[in-house]
Design an enzyme around this catalytic site. Sequence first.
Site, short mmCIF file in Angstrom:
data_model
loop_
_atom_site.label_atom_id
_atom_site.label_comp_id
_atom_site.label_asym_id
_atom_site.label_seq_id
_atom_site.Cartn_x
_atom_site.Cartn_y
_atom_site.Cartn_z
N LYS A 62 0.59 -0.96 0.06
CA LYS A 62 -0.08 0.36 0.25
C LYS A 62 0.37 0.51 -0.02
CE LYS A 62 -4.10 -1.44 0.46
NZ LYS A 62 -5.14 -0.85 -0.67
N SER A 317 0.65 -10.27 -0.26
CA SER A 317 0.66 -8.28 -0.21
C SER A 317 0.45 -7.57 1.40
CB SER A 317 -1.03 -8.22 -0.82
OG SER A 317 -2.08 -8.67 0.54
#
Length: 424
Positions: A62, A317
């Site tokens: 992110k 992720s």
Amino acid sequence: MSTLLDNSITYTPTLEAVKKAAERISKVVVKTPLGESFTYSKKYAANIFLKREDLQQVRSYKIRGAYNKISSLSQEQLDKGVICASAGNHAQGVAFACNKLSTKGVIFMPVTTPKQKVEQTEMFGGEWVEVILKGDTFDDAYKNAVKYGDLNKLVFIHPFDDEKVIEGQATIGLEILEQAEGPIDYVFAPLGGGGLLAGLSSVFKQLSPNTKIIGVEPEGAPSMSFSLKEGKVVELSEIDRFVDGAAVQKVGARNFAICRDCLDDMVTVPEGKICQTILDLYNKDAIVVEPAGAMAITALDSFKEEIKGKNVVCIVSGSNNDITRTAEIKERALLYAGLKHYFIIRFPQRAGALKEFVADILGPDDDITHFEYSKKHHKENGPAVVGIELKDPADFDELVGRMKAKNFYGQYLNDKPDLFQFLI
């Protein structure tokens, strides 16, 4: 459930824009390794590579989109400050960017956000960030953040439905293609709001069009799957929030439009199976991941025949997992595997009933892991909530048969989710 679609959205990130994003974020983003997983390569008879975005400074990808967006703002906008809503990882990316760029940030997070993610957000942001906990879901936090931002004239940093954010996430695609030693047949990546898959798939469709891009969602929050099926953005009325990094009720309009054109397939994976992947990664490879970070690997089972002998990349992720969730993760994994079962047992209210249950009902490898009982006077039987862990799921039918034969069986709770969640 409602449906929405903005037919005017035709945006697709260009390679030039993604390359500019890669240059812009290069000073703060780690070029994470793309390494082969011997465990999963052997299991699936394929070449399975893990793109380790869990090794970013904020422990998720992110940071790419957040920093690309915030660093592209004008000085006037930076002076006023920014605002965002996030279930955790985007919040940390925004907090890190605010600290690096010396701009004030207000971050709305759901009250249900794991404590670890809240504390990390505050740590990365330092004096530059204020965290406000509001609402039970990301969507609740999002609505509150938008109102606050409009009132205070702050730039909203969307976690996924934003061009600069999508271009930042797309830089993962450039890295993978640069790091890979040969052609890539499949890429599996998690999907929540769709920012990562929108950016990643657009890069591959331009530079490696033969690579199949597979999006992976949690079974309890299949927002993109429903949207693709309906041909428009679908807002789910209820979702399972366990996979907090990917549990959104509505995907982004830009993300939907790109994924509709660029994804080769979408698959959902059960939360319990995700939990087993988390445990396997920790126990076999010493890799710590959060639920969303394990989704891509979890989906490999659904494609085990297609990927044999192929070169496959899975995006890991993020690793922002609160250790206090370990017990729940183990529980969900056992339930999914058919190894943990809960019953209401009718115990005869006489001495020796429990001893009889243990000796005559339980198998030699069965274990009682939960027991709640209160003796009721003037009753023939007293109910108890009992949790039993099996060594082999095949032992279940025989266990139930013995309970019924000896008149201990009351109710099976695993398939009564409302009652089950209330009791356990």
